[in-house]
Design a protein around this motif. Structure first.
Motif, mmCIF file in Angstrom:
data_model
loop_
_atom_site.group_PDB
_atom_site.id
_atom_site.type_symbol
_atom_site.label_atom_id
_atom_site.label_comp_id
_atom_site.label_asym_id
_atom_site.label_seq_id
_atom_site.Cartn_x
_atom_site.Cartn_y
_atom_site.Cartn_z
ATOM 1 N N PHE A 183 0.831 -1.190 0.000
ATOM 2 C CA PHE A 183 0.000 0.000 0.000
ATOM 3 C C PHE A 183 0.871 1.247 0.000
ATOM 4 C CE2 PHE A 183 -4.178 -1.820 0.868
ATOM 5 C CZ PHE A 183 -3.839 -3.090 1.315
ATOM 6 N N TYR A 184 0.451 2.221 -0.797
ATOM 7 C CA TYR A 184 1.144 3.505 -0.851
ATOM 8 C C TYR A 184 0.118 4.634 -0.772
ATOM 9 C CZ TYR A 184 5.093 0.796 -2.741
ATOM 10 O OH TYR A 184 6.094 -0.124 -2.932
ATOM 11 N N ASP A 185 0.414 5.655 -0.013
ATOM 12 C CA ASP A 185 -0.371 6.889 0.012
ATOM 13 C C ASP A 185 0.462 7.990 -0.619
ATOM 14 O OD1 ASP A 185 -2.152 6.604 3.193
ATOM 15 O OD2 ASP A 185 -2.699 5.962 1.180
ATOM 16 N N TRP A 186 -0.069 8.606 -1.651
ATOM 17 C CA TRP A 186 0.654 9.666 -2.356
ATOM 18 C C TRP A 186 -0.154 10.958 -2.331
ATOM 19 C CZ3 TRP A 186 2.363 7.257 -7.714
ATOM 20 C CH2 TRP A 186 3.374 6.315 -7.491
ATOM 21 N N TRP A 227 2.823 -9.473 -7.042
ATOM 22 C CA TRP A 227 2.298 -8.687 -5.931
ATOM 23 C C TRP A 227 1.184 -7.772 -6.416
ATOM 24 C CZ3 TRP A 227 6.556 -6.567 -2.118
ATOM 25 C CH2 TRP A 227 7.215 -7.659 -1.510
ATOM 26 N N ASN A 228 0.302 -7.443 -5.498
ATOM 27 C CA ASN A 228 -0.774 -6.493 -5.736
ATOM 28 C C ASN A 228 -0.377 -5.130 -5.183
ATOM 29 O OD1 ASN A 228 -3.167 -8.323 -6.701
ATOM 30 N ND2 ASN A 228 -2.252 -9.388 -4.959
ATOM 31 N N VAL A 229 -0.551 -4.113 -5.997
ATOM 32 C CA VAL A 229 -0.112 -2.765 -5.644
ATOM 33 C C VAL A 229 -1.344 -1.871 -5.491
ATOM 34 C CG1 VAL A 229 1.296 -0.793 -6.345
ATOM 35 C CG2 VAL A 229 2.016 -3.111 -6.953
ATOM 36 N N VAL A 230 -1.447 -1.192 -4.360
ATOM 37 C CA VAL A 230 -2.548 -0.269 -4.096
ATOM 38 C C VAL A 230 -1.946 1.105 -3.852
ATOM 39 C CG1 VAL A 230 -4.556 0.231 -2.642
ATOM 40 C CG2 VAL A 230 -3.894 -2.151 -3.079
ATOM 41 N N VAL A 231 -2.237 2.044 -4.755
ATOM 42 C CA VAL A 231 -1.668 3.392 -4.669
ATOM 43 C C VAL A 231 -2.815 4.390 -4.525
ATOM 44 C CG1 VAL A 231 -0.157 5.116 -5.708
ATOM 45 C CG2 VAL A 231 0.246 2.681 -6.152
ATOM 46 N N ASN A 232 -2.899 5.009 -3.368
ATOM 47 C CA ASN A 232 -3.960 5.968 -3.079
ATOM 48 C C ASN A 232 -3.433 7.369 -3.384
ATOM 49 O OD1 ASN A 232 -6.255 7.144 -2.197
ATOM 50 N ND2 ASN A 232 -5.952 6.723 -0.021
ATOM 51 N N VAL A 233 -4.016 8.010 -4.393
ATOM 52 C CA VAL A 233 -3.498 9.274 -4.909
ATOM 53 C C VAL A 233 -4.417 10.424 -4.494
ATOM 54 C CG1 VAL A 233 -2.956 10.590 -6.987
ATOM 55 C CG2 VAL A 233 -2.398 8.150 -6.877
ATOM 56 N N LYS A 234 -3.878 11.396 -3.829
ATOM 57 C CA LYS A 234 -4.594 12.640 -3.547
ATOM 58 C C LYS A 234 -4.052 13.713 -4.489
ATOM 59 C CE LYS A 234 -5.471 16.221 -0.139
ATOM 60 N NZ LYS A 234 -5.124 16.760 1.208
ATOM 61 N N ASN A 235 -4.922 14.303 -5.261
ATOM 62 C CA ASN A 235 -4.535 15.300 -6.248
ATOM 63 C C ASN A 235 -4.589 16.688 -5.625
ATOM 64 O OD1 ASN A 235 -4.043 16.919 -8.448
ATOM 65 N ND2 ASN A 235 -5.948 16.437 -9.498
ATOM 66 N N ASP A 236 -3.448 17.220 -5.241
ATOM 67 C CA ASP A 236 -3.352 18.578 -4.705
ATOM 68 C C ASP A 236 -2.880 19.575 -5.758
ATOM 69 O OD1 ASP A 236 -4.389 18.425 -2.211
ATOM 70 O OD2 ASP A 236 -2.482 18.410 -1.117
#
Length: 590
Positions: free
Chosen positions: A29-32, A66-75
């Motif tokens: 998991f990634y939070d961007w 692997w499964n990749v989950v990237v949560n993107v917040k557009n600022d």
């Protein structure tokens, strides 16, 4: 904070163990947060696109399947999409992140990508696909490691180093795209960056004082894997390391026949892996150089990217001229490209050798000769074309229109050759045959090197030559060990032929990687529809954003400015996330 890092790492790997044991292939998991930040790559402050405050962005370091989950917040102050250059998204073009598959993430919103790096290994990268944003940054690396049961076809390197090379302009991406729209040539870049940094001051008359440059620290006698990506706008770049050989071992997910090169031409959107052994005496540091190729203007010779390779026992700074290179030699470069061969005896993502797929024995079902031309007026606007068609992106993504059976959004009528008619704007798509075998010949009638990319696939580069492709050109094809990759160069006044097996259902972007050519219309899509119901094809994601004709389906997401409420991910992902929480909490109370 620093003292707690080992515990966090232990928890993370424990989490992966738990996920592997109970949920099949692991999840990461990634939070961007994507925002404008201030940087000074060429010495003067300017606005760039950063991810979590980093420019370039973070590296996704994962393993096959692997499964990749990237949560993107557009600022940012404009819509955003990320595309994953070379990631095939098997039967899941919903995650491809281009205008034909996804509605843009509006400013201030979140969206979560969820995809599996199925049956892939190698070196890739991601970047923002809309609005010329790549010219401002927002890019980063993707490393897909072999599973433990699949050995590398070379010794394990002592270190892994990612390098981004790119032409760079101090003008904003908004200013650049406006000029391109108005027919203004990009011209000579203001510099060449290496990992987001400007050049080492190798020549005081060309490089001003105070520019921060990249230093790569190494140990004598060790061997490092250098993953080099040309993430730039339009310039082909030559990469070399002073006094060191580059042993090519992989390109865009395919292991190659291992050959030494003193330098390598890397075209826009291409990626290479080299093994570099630190076998010099370290009397000084060494130059790492990225310099423009195939340009005649003397102004271009003043633009070089220069980083420093620093041995731990180095006796002094690098000095003197950069390692030399012939400024313009397309024949040399083409022969170099032809010399890159697929390692047909190496296993990659699966135990069987890469070469067990004998592409030269397969009957071709469809042939497309795709011709490009320089910028021209189409309906009164400066545009680029493929086979006389300048792609017009519809307000409703093609994949959504296909899902909801909306007529009139696009046409499956992209011509298989240049038609005898004026150029036009159109949303014309290639009608691919599921499990067919397509031959595509790119004919470059422009005056500059162009590179072309196909999402969803690795294709076989089987031939290239100067002149006009004819039926007889097939006699020169490499039908055994042409390298499989996702981006190929096409030299000016020349052609390149590729073969691709259309076994990946979805709608896939075929585009120019040169950002100016792409932005002005040099793209289309390949629609590959399985005529049977395929239970393994990924369904419409629960968190889809709707736009265009389907805007009325969109629920209010304006409150989604915090990661905690960003998305509706699949049930398996939710369970994995809960397990992560439990694992971390359990570890913290030991």
């Amino acid at each position: 904070m620093v003292s707690g890092l080992p515990d966090l790492q232990v928890s993370f790997f424990f989490f992966l163990f738990v996920v592997s044991s109970f949920a099949g292939d692991p999840y990461v998991f990634y939070d961007w947060t994507v925002s404008y930040i201030t940087a000074s790559p060429l010495g003067d402050k300017q606005q760039v696109i950063g991810i979590n405050g980093q420019f370039p962005g973070p590296i996704l370091n994962v393993t096959t399947n692997w499964n990749v989950v990237v949560n993107v917040k557009n600022d940012l102050d404009e819509p955003l999409l990320f595309t994953w250059n070379g990631i095939q998204h098997r039967k899941n073009s919903w995650q491809d992140g281009v205008s034909g598959t996804n509605c843009p993430i509006p400013a201030g919103w979140n969206w979560t990508y969820e995809f599996q790096v199925k049956d892939q290994i190698g070196s890739f990268f991601y970047f923002p696909s809309l609005n010329f944003q790549r010219a401002a940054g927002g890019y980063g690396g993707i490393i897909i490691n072999n599973r433990a049961v699949i050995p590398l076809p070379f010794g394990m390197p002592d270190g892994d180093i990612t390098i981004f090379i790119s032409d760079w302009y101090t003008k904003s991406h908004k200013g650049l795209r406006k000029e391109v729209e108005n027919g203004v040539d990009l011209g000579v870049p203001d510099g060449i960056l290496i990992n987001g940094y400007g050049p080492y001051r190798y020549d005081p008359t060309l490089v001003k004082n105070g520019i921060v440059y990249q230093i790569i620290n190494v140990e004598p006698g060790k061997t490092y894997r250098f993953r080099v990506h040309n993430i730039g706008i339009s310039a082909s770049l030559n990469f070399r390391i002073q006094n060191h050989n580059l042993l090519l071992v992989e390109t865009e997910g395919s292991y190659t026949v291992q050959q030494n090169y003193s330098n390598m031409d890397i075209h826009v959107g291409q990626s290479y892996s080299f093994l570099v052994t630190m076998d010099q005496n370290a009397s000084t540091d060494y130059y790492i150089v990225a310099s423009p190729r195939f340009v005649n203007s003397s102004d271009w010779s003043k633009v070089n990217g220069v980083a420093i390779l620093h041995y731990s026992n180095s006796q002094g700074p690098a000095s003197g001229p950069l390692p030399s290179l012939n400024d313009y030699d397309a024949y040399f470069s083409m022969n170099q490209a032809r010399s890159i061969r697929w390692n047909v005896s190496a296993g990659a993502a699966r135990p069987n050798p890469q070469g067990s797929f004998k592409y030269g024995d397969i009957t071709v079902t469809d042939v497309y000769v795709i011709l490009n031309r320089p910028v021209e007026l189409v309906d009164g606007k400066q545009r680029t074309t493929l086979n006389g068609i300048s792609y017009l992106p519809p307000s409703t993504p093609l994949k959504l229109a296909q899902q909801f059976k909306i007529p009139g959004v696009y046409k499956l009528d992209f011509p298989n050759k240049l038609m005898n008619r004026p150029p036009k704007l159109d949303t014309s798509v290639i009608n691919g045959t599921f499990k067919g075998f397509m031959e595509i010949i790119f004919q470059n009638n422009d005056t500059t090197v162009q590179s072309y990319h196909l999402d969803g696939y690795a294709f076989f580069v089987v031939g290239m030559d100067f002149g006009v492709w004819t039926e007889n050109s097939r006699s020169t094809y490499n039908k055994w060990d042409g390298v499989a990759r996702s981006t190929t160069q096409v030299f000016p006044g020349a052609w390149t032929a590729i073969l691709v097996s259309l076994d990946n259902a979805g709608i896939w972007n075929l585009r120019a990687q040169n950002l100016d050519s792409w932005y002005l219309g040099q793209e289309t899509y390949v629609s590959v529809v399985n005529p049977e119901v395929d239970q393994s094809e990924v369904l419409l994601p629960e968190n889809s954003i709707y736009c265009g004709i389907l805007s009325s389906l969109q629920k209010d997401q304006a409150h989604r400015v915090n990661f905690s409420g960003a998305t509706s991910i699949s049930g398996s992902s939710k369970m994995v996330f809960i397990m992560l929480i439990i694992a971390l909490i359990g570890h913290s109370f030991r």
